[in-house]
Write a protein that holds these residues in place. Structure first.
Motif, short mmCIF file in Angstrom:
data_model
loop_
_atom_site.label_atom_id
_atom_site.label_comp_id
_atom_site.label_asym_id
_atom_site.label_seq_id
_atom_site.Cartn_x
_atom_site.Cartn_y
_atom_site.Cartn_z
N ASN A 60 0.84 -1.20 0.00
CA ASN A 60 0.00 0.00 0.00
C ASN A 60 0.87 1.25 0.00
OD1 ASN A 60 -2.86 -1.10 0.71
ND2 ASN A 60 -1.47 -2.12 2.14
N ASP A 61 0.53 2.23 -0.85
CA ASP A 61 1.21 3.52 -0.73
C ASP A 61 0.27 4.48 0.02
OD1 ASP A 61 -0.59 4.74 -2.53
OD2 ASP A 61 0.84 4.70 -4.21
N SER A 62 0.74 5.68 0.33
CA SER A 62 -0.08 6.58 1.13
C SER A 62 -1.15 7.30 0.32
CB SER A 62 0.78 7.56 1.93
OG SER A 62 1.82 8.08 1.16
N ASN A 63 -1.24 7.04 -0.98
CA ASN A 63 -2.35 7.54 -1.79
C ASN A 63 -3.50 6.54 -1.83
OD1 ASN A 63 -1.02 9.89 -2.54
ND2 ASN A 63 -0.15 8.98 -4.37
N GLY A 64 -3.32 5.39 -1.18
CA GLY A 64 -4.36 4.37 -1.17
C GLY A 64 -4.24 3.36 -2.30
N LYS A 65 -3.19 3.47 -3.09
CA LYS A 65 -2.98 2.49 -4.17
C LYS A 65 -2.52 1.17 -3.56
CE LYS A 65 -0.52 1.58 -8.45
NZ LYS A 65 0.49 2.05 -9.40
N VAL A 66 -3.13 0.06 -3.98
CA VAL A 66 -2.80 -1.26 -3.46
C VAL A 66 -2.28 -2.13 -4.59
CG1 VAL A 66 -3.72 -3.33 -2.32
CG2 VAL A 66 -4.61 -1.06 -1.71
N THR A 97 4.70 6.81 -3.46
CA THR A 97 4.76 7.80 -2.38
C THR A 97 5.97 7.49 -1.49
OG1 THR A 97 3.30 6.47 -0.98
CG2 THR A 97 2.25 8.13 -2.38
N GLY A 100 4.82 3.98 2.76
CA GLY A 100 3.81 2.95 2.49
C GLY A 100 3.96 1.80 3.46
N THR A 101 3.19 0.75 3.22
CA THR A 101 3.28 -0.45 4.06
C THR A 101 3.24 -1.69 3.18
OG1 THR A 101 0.88 -0.63 4.37
CG2 THR A 101 2.11 0.64 6.03
#
Length: 132
Positions: A60-66, A97, A100-101
């Protein structure tokens, strides 16, 4: 109280530790390209030898892209770990970004024929000096 999220039973207990590093020479913040290396240590803390069959990552990035990644083994290998043995490898990922996680699981098969998942709890991907 400490909870071991990796354990399924005394027989099947795979622990996973991850260390991450930002790779500035492969990253290009102006192009929203942030590259991270991650070093994973997998250890069989159970009583039954087990083989890593497949992997599943959720990034996951901090824009919500998975991004989801599934595949056989890790770095072209399907390590077979006897009790007390470990396996370490380094791989990488790219996100758009600076923070992320990642999280996921390894699908394992014990020598006793039991299939089980070794869970990989969420960990941070973070460009230095972004998180305070």
């Amino acid at each position: 109280m400490t909870e071991n999220t990796h354990s399924r039973s005394d027989n099947h207990n795979i622990t996973v530790d991850v260390e991450t590093a930002y790779i500035p020479e492969q990253s290009d913040p102006d192009q929203s390209r942030y590259v991270f290396a991650y070093t994973v240590t997998i250890r069989n803390e159970g009583r039954v030898p087990a083989k890593l069959l497949t992997r599943h990552w959720v990034i996951n990035d901090s824009n919500g892209k998975v991004q989801e990644v599934r595949g056989e083994g890790v770095v072209g290998e399907q390590p077979h770990l006897k009790p007390g043995e470990g396996f370490q490898y380094t791989s990488g990922t790219m996100i758009e970004t600076p923070v992320g996680t990642m999280q996921g699981s390894y699908q394992m098969r014990g020598d006793d024929g039991v299939d089980f998942d070794a869970e990989i709890p969420p960990f941070m991907l973070s460009m230095p000096r972004v998180l305070h």
